[in-house]
Scaffold this motif. Sequence first.
Motif, PDB file in Angstrom:
ATOM      1  N   LYS A 267       0.690  -1.459  -0.384  1.00 59.07           N
ATOM      2  CA  LYS A 267       0.200  -0.123  -0.437  1.00 59.07           C
ATOM      3  C   LYS A 267       1.033   0.926   0.234  1.00 59.07           C
ATOM      4  CE  LYS A 267      -3.630   2.410   3.034  1.00 59.07           C
ATOM      5  NZ  LYS A 267      -4.343   2.424   3.707  1.00 59.07           N
ATOM      6  N   TRP A 268       2.084   1.355   0.775  1.00 56.90           N
ATOM      7  CA  TRP A 268       2.680   2.865   0.902  1.00 56.90           C
ATOM      8  C   TRP A 268       4.008   2.490  -0.085  1.00 56.90           C
ATOM      9  CZ3 TRP A 268      -0.558   4.787   3.776  1.00 56.90           C
ATOM     10  CH2 TRP A 268      -0.966   4.131   4.770  1.00 56.90           C
ATOM     11  N   THR A 269       3.936   1.553  -0.967  1.00 57.30           N
ATOM     12  CA  THR A 269       5.613   1.194  -1.988  1.00 57.30           C
ATOM     13  C   THR A 269       4.748   1.959  -3.156  1.00 57.30           C
ATOM     14  OG1 THR A 269       4.823  -1.026  -2.488  1.00 57.30           O
ATOM     15  CG2 THR A 269       6.110  -0.248  -0.992  1.00 57.30           C
ATOM     16  N   GLY A 270       3.243   1.734  -3.476  1.00 57.54           N
ATOM     17  CA  GLY A 270       2.569   2.002  -4.773  1.00 57.54           C
ATOM     18  C   GLY A 270       2.331   1.142  -5.591  1.00 57.54           C
ATOM     19  N   GLN A 271       2.447   0.001  -5.232  1.00 55.24           N
ATOM     20  CA  GLN A 271       2.698  -1.407  -5.518  1.00 55.24           C
ATOM     21  C   GLN A 271       0.996  -1.939  -6.256  1.00 55.24           C
ATOM     22  OE1 GLN A 271       3.726  -4.705  -3.346  1.00 55.24           O
ATOM     23  NE2 GLN A 271       3.390  -6.706  -5.145  1.00 55.24           N
ATOM     24  N   PRO A 272       0.676  -2.523  -7.362  1.00 57.06           N
ATOM     25  CA  PRO A 272      -0.564  -2.407  -8.220  1.00 57.06           C
ATOM     26  C   PRO A 272      -1.461  -3.886  -7.013  1.00 57.06           C
ATOM     27  CG  PRO A 272       0.704  -1.894  -9.580  1.00 57.06           C
ATOM     28  CD  PRO A 272       1.722  -1.726  -8.289  1.00 57.06           C
ATOM     29  N   LEU A 273      -2.684  -3.584  -6.814  1.00 57.61           N
ATOM     30  CA  LEU A 273      -2.933  -4.236  -6.356  1.00 57.61           C
ATOM     31  C   LEU A 273      -4.574  -4.494  -7.581  1.00 57.61           C
ATOM     32  CD1 LEU A 273      -3.128  -7.537  -3.944  1.00 57.61           C
ATOM     33  CD2 LEU A 273      -4.588  -5.636  -2.777  1.00 57.61           C
ATOM     34  N   VAL A 274      -4.221  -5.853  -8.270  1.00 59.01           N
ATOM     35  CA  VAL A 274      -5.611  -6.149  -9.286  1.00 59.01           C
ATOM     36  C   VAL A 274      -6.299  -6.565  -8.895  1.00 59.01           C
ATOM     37  CG1 VAL A 274      -4.590  -5.078 -10.785  1.00 59.01           C
ATOM     38  CG2 VAL A 274      -4.132  -7.057 -10.740  1.00 59.01           C
ATOM     39  N   GLN A 275      -8.238  -6.602  -9.352  1.00 61.67           N
ATOM     40  CA  GLN A 275      -8.679  -7.428  -9.173  1.00 61.67           C
ATOM     41  C   GLN A 275      -8.441  -8.756 -10.214  1.00 61.67           C
ATOM     42  OE1 GLN A 275     -13.299  -8.203 -10.848  1.00 61.67           O
ATOM     43  NE2 GLN A 275     -12.828  -6.545  -9.054  1.00 61.67           N
ATOM     44  N   CYS A 276      -8.398  -9.710 -10.101  1.00 64.67           N
ATOM     45  CA  CYS A 276      -7.733 -11.406 -10.685  1.00 64.67           C
ATOM     46  C   CYS A 276      -9.178 -11.687 -12.074  1.00 64.67           C
ATOM     47  CB  CYS A 276      -8.060 -12.645  -9.400  1.00 64.67           C
ATOM     48  SG  CYS A 276      -7.042 -11.967  -8.061  1.00 64.67           S
ATOM     49  N   THR A 277      -8.232 -11.048 -12.866  1.00 62.99           N
ATOM     50  CA  THR A 277      -9.293 -11.346 -14.037  1.00 62.99           C
ATOM     51  C   THR A 277      -8.429 -12.536 -15.180  1.00 62.99           C
ATOM     52  OG1 THR A 277      -7.810  -9.575 -14.998  1.00 62.99           O
ATOM     53  CG2 THR A 277     -10.384  -8.675 -13.941  1.00 62.99           C
ATOM     54  N   SER A 278      -9.007 -12.270 -16.873  1.00 62.70           N
ATOM     55  CA  SER A 278      -8.232 -13.240 -16.745  1.00 62.70           C
ATOM     56  C   SER A 278      -6.624 -12.207 -18.022  1.00 62.70           C
ATOM     57  CB  SER A 278      -9.076 -14.269 -18.183  1.00 62.70           C
ATOM     58  OG  SER A 278      -9.568 -12.810 -19.058  1.00 62.70           O
ATOM     59  N   HIS A 279      -7.271 -11.277 -17.634  1.00 63.70           N
ATOM     60  CA  HIS A 279      -6.259  -9.725 -18.180  1.00 63.70           C
ATOM     61  C   HIS A 279      -5.580  -9.814 -17.394  1.00 63.70           C
ATOM     62  CE1 HIS A 279      -8.632  -6.401 -16.831  1.00 63.70           C
ATOM     63  NE2 HIS A 279      -9.760  -7.953 -17.414  1.00 63.70           N
ATOM     64  N   MET A 280      -5.765  -8.934 -15.859  1.00 56.61           N
ATOM     65  CA  MET A 280      -4.624  -8.941 -15.101  1.00 56.61           C
ATOM     66  C   MET A 280      -3.914  -7.715 -15.695  1.00 56.61           C
ATOM     67  SD  MET A 280      -4.337 -11.051 -12.964  1.00 56.61           S
ATOM     68  CE  MET A 280      -3.054 -10.734 -11.923  1.00 56.61           C
ATOM     69  N   CYS A 281      -6.041  -6.919 -16.205  1.00 59.16           N
ATOM     70  CA  CYS A 281      -5.050  -5.593 -16.706  1.00 59.16           C
ATOM     71  C   CYS A 281      -6.100  -4.409 -15.421  1.00 59.16           C
ATOM     72  CB  CYS A 281      -5.135  -4.772 -17.728  1.00 59.16           C
ATOM     73  SG  CYS A 281      -4.274  -5.541 -19.017  1.00 59.16           S
ATOM     74  N   PRO A 282      -4.745  -3.191 -14.708  1.00 51.68           N
ATOM     75  CA  PRO A 282      -5.720  -2.657 -14.093  1.00 51.68           C
ATOM     76  C   PRO A 282      -7.410  -1.445 -14.693  1.00 51.68           C
ATOM     77  CG  PRO A 282      -2.918  -1.783 -14.227  1.00 51.68           C
ATOM     78  CD  PRO A 282      -3.487  -3.417 -15.188  1.00 51.68           C
ATOM     79  N   ILE A 283      -6.389  -1.498 -16.184  1.00 52.86           N
ATOM     80  CA  ILE A 283      -7.636  -0.570 -16.537  1.00 52.86           C
ATOM     81  C   ILE A 283      -8.182  -1.402 -18.015  1.00 52.86           C
ATOM     82  CG2 ILE A 283      -7.901   1.382 -17.788  1.00 52.86           C
ATOM     83  CD1 ILE A 283      -8.427   2.051 -15.266  1.00 52.86           C
ATOM     84  N   ARG A 284      -8.958  -1.742 -17.823  1.00 53.63           N
ATOM     85  CA  ARG A 284      -9.973  -1.825 -19.250  1.00 53.63           C
ATOM     86  C   ARG A 284     -11.172  -0.705 -20.134  1.00 53.63           C
ATOM     87  NH1 ARG A 284     -14.274  -6.073 -18.008  1.00 53.63           N
ATOM     88  NH2 ARG A 284     -15.996  -4.713 -17.982  1.00 53.63           N
ATOM     89  N   ILE A 285     -10.937  -0.577 -20.876  1.00 53.10           N
ATOM     90  CA  ILE A 285     -11.782   0.124 -21.845  1.00 53.10           C
ATOM     91  C   ILE A 285     -13.125  -0.607 -22.804  1.00 53.10           C
ATOM     92  CG2 ILE A 285     -11.807   2.490 -23.289  1.00 53.10           C
ATOM     93  CD1 ILE A 285      -9.924   2.825 -20.888  1.00 53.10           C
ATOM     94  N   HIS A 286     -14.033  -0.761 -22.699  1.00 53.20           N
ATOM     95  CA  HIS A 286     -14.860  -1.300 -23.703  1.00 53.20           C
ATOM     96  C   HIS A 286     -15.648  -0.377 -24.353  1.00 53.20           C
ATOM     97  CE1 HIS A 286     -17.750  -4.423 -23.867  1.00 53.20           C
ATOM     98  NE2 HIS A 286     -18.702  -4.083 -23.965  1.00 53.20           N
ATOM     99  N   TRP A 287     -15.820  -0.874 -26.073  1.00 49.98           N
ATOM    100  CA  TRP A 287     -16.293  -0.456 -26.849  1.00 49.98           C
ATOM    101  C   TRP A 287     -17.659  -0.873 -26.959  1.00 49.98           C
ATOM    102  CZ3 TRP A 287     -14.163   4.017 -29.632  1.00 49.98           C
ATOM    103  CH2 TRP A 287     -15.719   4.291 -30.920  1.00 49.98           C
ATOM    104  N   HIS A 288     -18.612  -0.501 -27.329  1.00 48.27           N
ATOM    105  CA  HIS A 288     -19.520  -0.865 -27.328  1.00 48.27           C
ATOM    106  C   HIS A 288     -20.518  -0.178 -28.916  1.00 48.27           C
ATOM    107  CE1 HIS A 288     -24.004  -3.432 -27.308  1.00 48.27           C
ATOM    108  NE2 HIS A 288     -24.270  -2.347 -26.507  1.00 48.27           N
TER     109      HIS A 288
END
Length: 460
Positions: A277-298
């Motif tokens: 938390k204090w070092t800025g290490q990302p903690l992402v939700q477990c997904t198949s892509h493991m990306c911090p950000i997802r853009i969805h185009w519909h």
Amino acid sequence: MAVGRSSRSVACCAVLLAAALLLSAPSATEAYDSLDPNGNITIKWDVMQWTPDGYVAVVTMFNFQQFRHIQAPGWQLGWTWAKKEVIWSMVGAQTTEQGDCSKFKGNTPHCCKKDPTIVDLLPGTPYNMQIANCCKAGVINTFNQDPSNAASSFQISVGLAGTTNKTVKLPKNFTLKAPGPGYTCGRAMIVRPTKFFTNDGRRATQALMTWNVTCTYSQFLSQKTPTCCVSLSSFYNDTIVNCPTCSCGCQNNGTSPGSCVNENSPYLQSAIDGPGKWTGQPLVQCTSHMCPIRIHWHVKLNYKEYWRVKVTITNFNYRMNYTQWNLVIQHPNFDNITQLFSFNYKPLTPYGGRINDTAMFWGVKFYNDLLMQAGPLGNAQSELLLRKDSMTFTFDKGWAFPRRVYFNGDNCVMPPPDAYPWLPNASPLTKQPLTLSLLAFWISKDVVTLRKADTSLVND
């Protein structure tokens, strides 16, 4: 024998020529982005006055990048002194370490390190420690989003240095972290002294000496793995094309244990508050892509003369709020954006307006300019209404989907083109006159299907 010597000489010359070409070629990590070919951060040093043993300078960083900003925890600027210079004092910034100043009696310098690292001061700093454009915690926005906050400045008093234009030695080996690696800085270059005009514009003064340093960005240097991905869907196909698997990493990668957590895990909060938390290490939700950000185009709706798209940005990082986020999308129909909902918008035309297929989007201030961390509020969305061009418009072969997508200046991973949602095989060519909408087509197809069914029942 002479032939053998000749062939060896030719081979030797070829090797030397190849080595020379290799050394003279630009670095593979040299920054260049076709959507922002001239983007850079320029660091300008203006010497404002000479002192008995050095000078006082104002250092300003200008962000000349179209869509890439420096976000929290902010910039870190470093360099190496050419001689034995010290920093007597600073206003608007500070060094991270003082260094060994034991040889000084009486007045102690602010920093004695040969290679100091400078950071911005925090908002709320006392006024006697501020100058203009300082104290923003190192955050620098883009000129497109927020021109008033696209620069950062501090004042520095340098000692044990030259006291004239001819005796000053320029610092070298500049580094810029924002907040991590990614920027490569060139040599300091002496330029024409900066001019300063009074408020009424009737008088101009100028710096005693000015030099510039230019820093350019490389996503490869910044992070070896991508930071965002794109998913696609449409009204004319039930297929939802997710982000490619392992776009930003894989769950079973043992090199970074504890880097993801399930949304419904009972240990979610304890994982968020863990050591990273204090070092800025990302903690992402477990997904198949493991990306911090997802853009969805519909691709949402089709009208007679227009079509409508919904864009959703989802944050899967439990430890990061994205302030002043921005999104850059490339699509050939962006020269006909008619209406936009809940996002700000500006076209990007890096080649003088001849090609207008790229747009920059960002949040509305005090409404959705803050993308919250992963969770129920960790998303931002908008809809785009675009006018059709009868010469180019089609839903066929994935034309309705973006060509490239950037989030906060980083290129996002796109699905492979052969996975895009395609029109059903029975669909008409949508490049024909646009007087017939797809909605009418679906109705007529259903009527034909019902008639065939009735006929088959009668025949039976």
